[in-house]
Write an enzyme that holds these catalytic residues in place. Sequence first.
Site, PDB file in Angstrom:
ATOM      1  N   CYS A 115       0.799  -1.224   0.000  1.00 15.40           N
ATOM      2  CA  CYS A 115       0.000   0.000   0.000  1.00 15.40           C
ATOM      3  C   CYS A 115       0.832   1.274   0.000  1.00 15.40           C
ATOM      4  O   CYS A 115       0.305   2.349  -0.272  1.00 15.40           O
ATOM      5  CB  CYS A 115      -0.939   0.004   1.203  1.00 15.40           C
ATOM      6  SG  CYS A 115      -2.150  -1.328   1.188  1.00 15.40           S
ATOM      7  N   HIS A 254      -2.922   6.981   3.695  1.00 14.14           N
ATOM      8  CA  HIS A 254      -3.426   5.804   2.986  1.00 14.14           C
ATOM      9  C   HIS A 254      -4.831   5.532   3.499  1.00 14.14           C
ATOM     10  O   HIS A 254      -5.069   5.499   4.707  1.00 14.14           O
ATOM     11  CB  HIS A 254      -2.510   4.613   3.252  1.00 14.14           C
ATOM     12  CG  HIS A 254      -3.106   3.298   2.848  1.00 14.14           C
ATOM     13  ND1 HIS A 254      -3.654   3.094   1.603  1.00 14.14           N
ATOM     14  CD2 HIS A 254      -3.233   2.122   3.528  1.00 14.14           C
ATOM     15  CE1 HIS A 254      -4.100   1.849   1.522  1.00 14.14           C
ATOM     16  NE2 HIS A 254      -3.864   1.252   2.675  1.00 14.14           N
ATOM     17  N   ASN A 284     -10.470   1.274   0.080  1.00  8.68           N
ATOM     18  CA  ASN A 284      -9.023   1.057   0.114  1.00  8.68           C
ATOM     19  C   ASN A 284      -8.589   0.553  -1.260  1.00  8.68           C
ATOM     20  O   ASN A 284      -8.939  -0.550  -1.665  1.00  8.68           O
ATOM     21  CB  ASN A 284      -8.691   0.034   1.203  1.00  8.68           C
ATOM     22  CG  ASN A 284      -7.204  -0.243   1.342  1.00  8.68           C
ATOM     23  OD1 ASN A 284      -6.420  -0.017   0.423  1.00  8.68           O
ATOM     24  ND2 ASN A 284      -6.807  -0.776   2.478  1.00  8.68           N
TER      25      ASN A 284
END
Length: 327
Positions: A115, A254, A284
């Site tokens: 990520c 994030h 996400n």
Amino acid sequence: MRIPLRLIATGKALPSLRVTSESLDERRGWPAGHSLAKGGVRVRHFAAEGESQSQLGASALADALRRAALPASGIDLLISACGVPEQALPSTACFIAGHAGLPRGTPAFDVNASCLGFMAALRVAAGLLAGGGYERIAVVASDLPSRGLDWDEPASSVIFGDGAAAAILEKGEGGQGIAAYRMETFPEGKRFCEIRGGGSQRNPPNATIPKDFLFQMDGRAVFKLAAKVMPPFLEALMAQTDGGKASIKLVVPHQASHLGMAHAARKLGLPASQIVNIYESHGNQVAASLPTALHEAIVTGRAKAGDRVLLIGTAAGMTVGGLVLDL
């Protein structure tokens, strides 16, 4: 620490299927309101059959090129920062370059930090530009988590959305650039978020169960470790930053989960007006999450030239990372 870096333009792309929490509940046979309560995502996008990860990445790059008023020939290096590649070999960057119409021979390679891939790729690109080997670098993050979700695990499956984002970079001038960068990896968390299959350890002849090829996450363990390591990490990162936390205009985290976003806001001790939150409308997006949130901040005017922006997040590994960028 200051590494000169200029962000020329960003771009974004979403796949064609718009999936609301209501339609997801209906599709999976869940009670009304189940996915929203579990995941906190109202709308996300999933790739349709025939839509590829590299095509989506190329669309995001095309958007960035359009905003920068540049032709594809203006890029002399492409870095792909996908959390999960389109296939094991070759690099996803090769496929993106082909779809994007970059000149034949343009170098392209992948940087994988889950990520935090976009953040890591920014640091790599800044070093390459500062060294004088390249004039203009494109970083593209594209991920299709919908292709590998385990729908028997609703807590982890309902938080994701597909997407891609891109940034075009040059060597910075004056105050533009990376003011601070830090990344720490804690291997005790390496099993908390994983896809076990697809590599050299568990390939089709050796995989034990089909779920080896689906995303598995121990959310409770992730949260526990992140809560432990994030405060000292942030303290060390801010100690590297001239002006400290008070100098940060905007935080781009994030977009991990609704609980993760709330926890990050508390630990940063900043008002909601200083934190970019697009989680409800995107979910996400793995490596595409950070650059998509940064793009939204720029195009809406929340992040402008001269601002100091903090990119922050966690990733599988388990890794925490932060980058202070002066636009």
